[in-house]
Design a protein around this motif. Structure first.
Motif, PDB file in Angstrom:
ATOM      1  N   GLY A 147     -11.151   7.243  -8.858  1.00 35.85           N
ATOM      2  CA  GLY A 147     -10.106   7.391  -7.851  1.00 35.85           C
ATOM      3  C   GLY A 147      -8.796   6.839  -8.364  1.00 35.85           C
ATOM      4  O   GLY A 147      -8.741   6.239  -9.449  1.00 35.85           O
ATOM      5  N   ALA A 148      -7.725   7.031  -7.581  1.00 32.21           N
ATOM      6  CA  ALA A 148      -6.380   6.655  -8.032  1.00 32.21           C
ATOM      7  C   ALA A 148      -6.237   5.141  -8.226  1.00 32.21           C
ATOM      8  O   ALA A 148      -5.556   4.688  -9.144  1.00 32.21           O
ATOM      9  N   GLN A 149      -6.883   4.342  -7.351  1.00 31.83           N
ATOM     10  CA  GLN A 149      -6.795   2.892  -7.519  1.00 31.83           C
ATOM     11  C   GLN A 149      -7.417   2.466  -8.849  1.00 31.83           C
ATOM     12  O   GLN A 149      -6.862   1.635  -9.573  1.00 31.83           O
ATOM     13  N   PHE A 201       0.845  -1.187   0.000  1.00 25.59           N
ATOM     14  CA  PHE A 201       0.000   0.000   0.000  1.00 25.59           C
ATOM     15  C   PHE A 201       0.880   1.237   0.000  1.00 25.59           C
ATOM     16  O   PHE A 201       1.822   1.328   0.782  1.00 25.59           O
ATOM     17  N   GLU A 202       0.561   2.155  -0.889  1.00 26.88           N
ATOM     18  CA  GLU A 202       1.358   3.376  -0.990  1.00 26.88           C
ATOM     19  C   GLU A 202       0.456   4.577  -1.141  1.00 26.88           C
ATOM     20  O   GLU A 202      -0.622   4.486  -1.726  1.00 26.88           O
ATOM     21  N   LEU A 203       0.950   5.710  -0.634  1.00 23.66           N
ATOM     22  CA  LEU A 203       0.229   6.966  -0.809  1.00 23.66           C
ATOM     23  C   LEU A 203       0.735   7.604  -2.092  1.00 23.66           C
ATOM     24  O   LEU A 203       1.927   7.887  -2.207  1.00 23.66           O
ATOM     25  N   MET A 204      -0.137   7.799  -3.050  1.00 29.45           N
ATOM     26  CA  MET A 204       0.285   8.484  -4.276  1.00 29.45           C
ATOM     27  C   MET A 204      -0.879   9.220  -4.913  1.00 29.45           C
ATOM     28  O   MET A 204      -2.041   8.962  -4.606  1.00 29.45           O
ATOM     29  N   HIS A 235      -4.462  15.234  -8.650  1.00 29.55           N
ATOM     30  CA  HIS A 235      -3.634  15.838  -7.611  1.00 29.55           C
ATOM     31  C   HIS A 235      -4.034  15.397  -6.209  1.00 29.55           C
ATOM     32  O   HIS A 235      -3.637  16.022  -5.231  1.00 29.55           O
ATOM     33  N   THR A 236      -4.848  14.365  -6.112  1.00 28.67           N
ATOM     34  CA  THR A 236      -5.225  13.861  -4.790  1.00 28.67           C
ATOM     35  C   THR A 236      -4.293  12.724  -4.401  1.00 28.67           C
ATOM     36  O   THR A 236      -4.154  11.743  -5.134  1.00 28.67           O
ATOM     37  N   TYR A 237      -3.642  12.894  -3.239  1.00 27.30           N
ATOM     38  CA  TYR A 237      -2.794  11.829  -2.693  1.00 27.30           C
ATOM     39  C   TYR A 237      -3.679  10.917  -1.874  1.00 27.30           C
ATOM     40  O   TYR A 237      -4.397  11.379  -0.991  1.00 27.30           O
ATOM     41  N   GLU A 238      -3.645   9.640  -2.179  1.00 25.57           N
ATOM     42  CA  GLU A 238      -4.458   8.688  -1.431  1.00 25.57           C
ATOM     43  C   GLU A 238      -3.750   7.338  -1.410  1.00 25.57           C
ATOM     44  O   GLU A 238      -2.783   7.127  -2.136  1.00 25.57           O
ATOM     45  N   VAL A 239      -4.261   6.450  -0.586  1.00 24.01           N
ATOM     46  CA  VAL A 239      -3.604   5.166  -0.405  1.00 24.01           C
ATOM     47  C   VAL A 239      -4.108   4.193  -1.473  1.00 24.01           C
ATOM     48  O   VAL A 239      -5.310   4.003  -1.629  1.00 24.01           O
ATOM     49  N   ILE A 240      -3.189   3.622  -2.226  1.00 24.70           N
ATOM     50  CA  ILE A 240      -3.605   2.597  -3.183  1.00 24.70           C
ATOM     51  C   ILE A 240      -2.743   1.347  -3.038  1.00 24.70           C
ATOM     52  O   ILE A 240      -1.626   1.395  -2.518  1.00 24.70           O
ATOM     53  N   ASP A 241      -3.299   0.254  -3.502  1.00 22.99           N
ATOM     54  CA  ASP A 241      -2.615  -1.038  -3.482  1.00 22.99           C
ATOM     55  C   ASP A 241      -1.825  -1.149  -4.784  1.00 22.99           C
ATOM     56  O   ASP A 241      -2.403  -1.171  -5.866  1.00 22.99           O
TER      57      ASP A 241
END
Lengths: 194, 380
Positions: free
Chosen positions: B138-140, B3-6, B171-177
């Motif tokens: 979302g980023a995921q 899991f990473e914040l990106m 530009h939203t930093y969030e946690v993704i797998d």
């Protein structure tokens, strides 16, 4: 902590507000919660107003709108437009101000809107102390991050250090010290009164 | 599993890195810039096995991708707004030439006047160009959809645009797998299509043909595009088996007894999901695939659940016609016996969807079988 918490940061281009929001989100994530951070900066110009939004929750699902009624307002520069700084303050709001600039009028308006508490930290002076500047422009972001961690309790100083080490590439030790001083020196202030 | 914040942009670039592309050609433009920066960085550090081509414009970016894809390469480009508009001629050429190019488009308004906010009109105005379009919430989803897009594009030999909102996702930093390279490779494999040209053996392709031949060509593209919906389901079955996450052409979040359904695409879907519990008898259809349009799936939901009111939220406007997704939906509902009321909420300009707007639009009374248009500025 069941409910979602919302933070809104106000600063100027060049103060490192966008990076600060991602560092805070990282430190919250390291503490075992979900976080989302995003910024609105329009054209990228030094000195132009920048707003960043952070959401913290136990759950992954969070809205993707701007934050209109924040639980925490973090003001990196008190000389910004007061209407923007104080928008959406309610009795649940907690405000953290970089007190380097004359901020009494601002604090009076914040009190009038019913904010539950106001904290100040002398972030500009701390940034100067650790030579965190670009030219004559103090980088107050890591100081404010220390204060945010202390006041909100959403993360720990240790996790903030880890997040800073991961996301900052220059003057790391100075930034860590600055954030620690932001953590220890932020104080709740008495009401200014009318 | 890591899991990473990106940010959404970083998620896109990371997916492209792991997809094993042969060539990237892209030109930076806000709010997509961070994708190009990240990919250029991967190339500079020799993490990227493929070639990164710095070009002087978006037109050249897609031209370069088209040429490489014609030689059988797996290629990627990314753009936004004016950059996408500048590619327009090559966007048509790409699908006509049956090239499986994958592109990320980060929604941003098109001028004049200049604006950076995430109006969807840039990608939606390319809807008739023969590209698959998939919108992410979302980023995921951005990460996962880029992987799926390569597989789908190479299977149907049509290009695929992965679309997500500027700022609210980019530009939203969030946690993704972030899956490891081996897992990604096991899903995506090597490029499965044959090149149309062989470097060193000059050939003239896509030359002048009579309209009757082009007529047949257009029909094949149309039918292959329609087949993308079913094929995407199968790709998702395989994706779910590898990654444990499943996506469909559309996602439904519909509480029991719902009478209203909100339909939208992109980042707004999560804002709506968050607000659903406070809205009266309201559910959500999050459209992922816009081309091909999942008309049948949406009709089934509306018919089976006897939905009375459909609220389509469009962060775009086709002047003189209204919201573009709203228009598509009206066409999809044509011929239904029990037509629901349809409210089209228009947030053109890329304005923020607020809880207040959702509350007001969900309580609107609109007669069954009729349509109504509302502008966001009148609801806040």
């Amino acid at each position: 902590m069941e409910r979602m918490n919302e933070l809104r940061l106000h600063g100027r281009g060049g103060q490192g507000i966008v990076v600060a929001a991602s560092i805070f989100a990282e430190s919250v994530f390291l503490t075992g919660k979900y976080a989302r951070a995003f910024s609105l900066f329009g054209a990228e110009r030094r000195g132009a107003p920048v707003t960043a939004f952070i959401r913290v929750s136990e759950r992954r699902l969070m809205p993707r709108s701007r934050i209109y009624s924040p639980d925490y307002i973090v003001i990196l520069d008190a000389t910004l437009n007061k209407n923007n700084l104080t928008a959406g303050i309610t009795e649940k709001s907690i405000v953290i101000i970089n007190a380097a600039t004359e901020e009494e009028n601002l604090r009076r308006e914040i009190e009038l809107k019913g904010a539950t508490a106001v904290y100040t930290v002398n972030a500009t002076a701390i940034a100067w102390k650790y030579n965190l500047t670009i030219g004559s422009f103090p980088l107050v972001n890591t100081v404010m991050l220390g204060s945010m961690v202390r006041v909100s309790g959403f993360s720990t100083l240790k996790n903030l250090y880890t997040a800073i080490r991961k996301r900052v590439s220059v003057s790391i030790e100075a930034n860590l010290k600055a954030s620690e001083e932001g953590f220890t020196s932020v104080k709740e202030v008495e009401r200014v009164g009318t | 599993m890591t899991f990473e914040l990106m940010s959404g942009n970083q998620a896109a670039a990371t997916a492209v890195l792991k997809a094993g592309v042969d060539l990237i050609a892209a030109y930076p433009i806000t709010p997509q810039t961070a994708i190009v920066e990240a990919l250029a960085n991967f190339a500079a550090k020799s993490q990227l096995k493929g070639e990164f081509v710095s070009v002087e414009s978006e037109y050249s970016a897609l031209s370069c991708c088209n040429g490489a894809a014609a030689a059988g390469a797996r290629v990627f480009t990314a753009t936004a707004s004016h950059g996408l508009a500048y590619m327009h001629e090559m966007i048509h050429w790409c699908s006509g030439a049956r090239l499986p190019v994958v592109m990320a488009n980060v929604n941003r308004a098109i001028g004049a006047p200049w604006c950076l906010d995430p109006d969807q009109g840039d990608s939606l105005s390319q809807r008739d160009t023969g590209w698959v379009q998939i919108y992410c919430a979302g980023a995921q989803e951005v990460f996962d959809t880029i992987l799926q897009a390569f597989v789908l594009a190479e299977e149907i030999l049509l290009p695929c645009m992965v679309v997500f909102d500027g700022f609210y996702i980019s530009h939203t930093y969030e946690v993704i797998d972030v899956p490891d390279n081996e897992t990604v490779a096991s899903f995506i494999g090597k490029p499965s299509f044959r090149g149309q040209v062989v470097p060193g053996s000059p050939a003239n392709i896509h030359g002048l043909i009579p309209s009757e031949s082009l007529h047949r060509h257009a029909e094949r593209i149309h039918k292959d595009m329609i087949s993308a919906g079913e094929r995407f389901k199968k790709i998702n079955d395989r994706f779910a088996a590898v990654f444990g996450r499943r996506y469909n052409c559309m996602e439904t979040f519909i509480p029991r007894g719902a009478k209203n359904i909100i339909i939208t695409a992109g980042a707004m879907a999560e804002t709506i999901r968050w607000n659903l519990p406070g809205l009266p008898d309201t559910g959500l259809i999050q459209m992922r695939m816009f081309r091909p349009f999942p008309a049948e799936e949406i009709r089934v939901v509306i018919e089976e659940l006897t939905i009375e009111k459909v609220i389509v939220i469009d962060r775009n406007c086709s002047a003189g016609a209204g919201g573009i997704i709203g228009q598509e939906l009206k066409a999809a509902l044509y011929g239904m016996e029990r037509k629901p009321a349809l409210v089209n909420l228009i947030l053109a300009g890329g304005i923020d969807l607020t809880a207040e707007m959702l509350e007001k639009v969900s309580r609107l009374n609109v007669e069954k079988g009729t349509t109504s248009e509302k502008w966001g500025c009148d609801l806040s």
